[in-house]
Write an enzyme that holds these catalytic residues in place. Structure first.
Site, PDB file in Angstrom:
ATOM      1  N   ARG A  25       0.768  -1.261  -0.115  1.00 14.79           N
ATOM      2  CA  ARG A  25       0.039  -0.026   0.061  1.00 14.79           C
ATOM      3  C   ARG A  25       0.895   1.386   0.038  1.00 14.79           C
ATOM      4  NH1 ARG A  25      -0.631   4.770   2.667  1.00 14.79           N
ATOM      5  NH2 ARG A  25      -0.463   3.628   4.686  1.00 14.79           N
ATOM      6  N   ASP A  26       1.513   1.635   1.095  1.00 13.29           N
ATOM      7  CA  ASP A  26       2.361   2.841   1.400  1.00 13.29           C
ATOM      8  C   ASP A  26       3.574   2.716   0.361  1.00 13.29           C
ATOM      9  OD1 ASP A  26       2.607   5.206   2.310  1.00 13.29           O
ATOM     10  OD2 ASP A  26       4.181   4.595   3.557  1.00 13.29           O
ATOM     11  N   HIS A 218       6.511   4.698  12.409  1.00 16.10           N
ATOM     12  CA  HIS A 218       6.722   4.797  11.002  1.00 16.10           C
ATOM     13  C   HIS A 218       7.646   5.597  10.623  1.00 16.10           C
ATOM     14  CE1 HIS A 218       4.653   4.114   6.841  1.00 16.10           C
ATOM     15  NE2 HIS A 218       5.438   5.037   6.690  1.00 16.10           N
ATOM     16  N   HIS A 220      10.837   6.950   7.930  1.00 15.85           N
ATOM     17  CA  HIS A 220      11.440   7.278   6.918  1.00 15.85           C
ATOM     18  C   HIS A 220      13.003   7.494   6.729  1.00 15.85           C
ATOM     19  CE1 HIS A 220       7.850   7.706   3.976  1.00 15.85           C
ATOM     20  NE2 HIS A 220       7.545   7.359   5.104  1.00 15.85           N
ATOM     21  N   CYS A 251       6.301   9.462   0.112  1.00 14.89           N
ATOM     22  CA  CYS A 251       4.993   9.946   0.250  1.00 14.89           C
ATOM     23  C   CYS A 251       4.709  10.781  -0.736  1.00 14.89           C
ATOM     24  CB  CYS A 251       5.181  11.044   1.423  1.00 14.89           C
ATOM     25  SG  CYS A 251       3.523  11.915   1.644  1.00 14.89           S
ATOM     26  N   ASN A 260      10.441   4.415   2.601  1.00 12.46           N
ATOM     27  CA  ASN A 260      10.186   3.806   3.891  1.00 12.46           C
ATOM     28  C   ASN A 260      11.405   3.041   4.336  1.00 12.46           C
ATOM     29  OD1 ASN A 260       7.350   4.421   4.559  1.00 12.46           O
ATOM     30  ND2 ASN A 260       6.881   3.415   2.621  1.00 12.46           N
TER      31      ASN A 260
END
Length: 318
Positions: A25-26, A218, A220, A251, A260
């Site tokens: 997803r991300d 979360h 990065h 993002c 990520n």
């Protein structure tokens, strides 16, 4: 030589840790290449076969905003659910929740922003208006027994506003928890956080009554701080961390947000700390190599790159 780190446990850390995979997803939503639904479903299946038990499968969002995930319902329909594996999906609003539930999802994630500028650039509305839009989503999820996880973006720094006051993060996190989120993930969206900053925010949340067990991290890796920040959060009692196979994504609404934290790098560190993640690192690296090849991009995971070189031909994609 075995492809395993030397195990040296550290005292005072949580007894177990969850690796929450966000690559399908991300990760994919921020990649330039668009994969077909069959390949996305195959990626999710490979991640599950490698031992990951929380895999964020897709997002039920407008194709206008994220065309990479326009096939969410088809991807979810193609999944071959395995026992013990969770397949949460991201939803932005009540319509997204309705679509997700119709597709068979029983766990969702919602997202908010700790800063005003990012909320307006990401969702075309103010930060508090975003929460107001989420209120009926959380209420309906609670009514129908759908589990909810929350994300808060820009917890540590914002490219337009600079450093983010702890109070703004605390306000957003507590709102999400109070309205039904079982856990909230603290997003270092542009990767500017450092270990002391992470510990300071978790302490500020603790002072407001938020237990570390209600939080996830979360991080990065924009400035190379992601693993250091995971370690700081572990020391503060946080026991769930988001990561993306091969370091996919970033993002799409923050140009300075690079990839990520790579799942392979996170698993390597956790195994070195003595955690039994249940993840087969060799199978994970094969999957990492496979998806990087499909996207025609370099593998951003340092652990995957090192292990692939060590294994030579035995670690090629198949």
């Amino acid at each position: 030589m075995d492809a395993l780190p030397t195990v040296v446990p550290e005292r005072g850390l949580p007894s177990s840790v969850t690796v929450y995979e966000v690559g399908p997803r991300d990760g994919l939503q921020a990649e330039q290449g668009i994969l077909d639904a069959a390949t996305k479903a195959a990626l999710i299946g490979r991640l599950g076969a490698a031992g990951l038990t929380a895999i964020e499968a897709t997002a039920f969002v407008s194709p206008k905003w994220i065309p990479q995930l326009a096939d969410a319902a088809e991807v979810f329909a193609r999944l071959d659910p395995a026992a013990g594996i969770r397949y949460p999906v991201l939803v932005p609003n009540l319509r997204g929740l309705e679509r997700a539930v119709a597709a068979g999802a029983r766990e969702i994630a919602v997202f908010a922003s700790a800063t005003e500028t990012f909320a307006r650039k990401n969702l075309n509305r103010g930060a508090r208006d975003v929460l107001a839009q989420l209120a009926p989503v959380l209420a309906e999820a609670g009514r129908t027994g759908v589990a909810v996880r929350g994300y808060v973006s820009m917890c540590f720094g914002d490219p337009w506003e600079g450093r983010v006051p702890f109070a703004r993060v605390v306000e957003t996190v507590t709102w999400l928890l109070d309205h039904g989120c079982g856990r909230v993930s603290l997003g270092d969206t542009v990767g500017t956080g450092t270990p002391g900053h992470v510990r300071g925010l978790i302490d500020a949340l603790g002072a407001a009554g938020v237990e570390p067990s209600s939080l996830a991290g979360h991080f990065h890796d924009t400035y190379g701080q992601a693993l250091a920040n995971v370690h700081a959060a572990l020391q503060a009692g946080v026991a769930e961390f988001d990561s993306s196979v091969s370091g996919l994504g970033g993002c799409p609404y923050a140009a300075s947000a690079t990839g990520n934290l790579a799942t392979e790098d996170l698993v390597w560190m956790l195994h070195g700390l003595g955690y039994d993640t249940g993840v087969d690192l060799t199978a994970l690296v094969r999957t990492s190599t496979w998806i990087s090849d499909r996207l025609r991009r370099p593998n951003a995971s340092r652990a995957a790159t090192a292990l692939s070189r060590r294994a030579g031909a035995g670690m090629t994609a198949n």
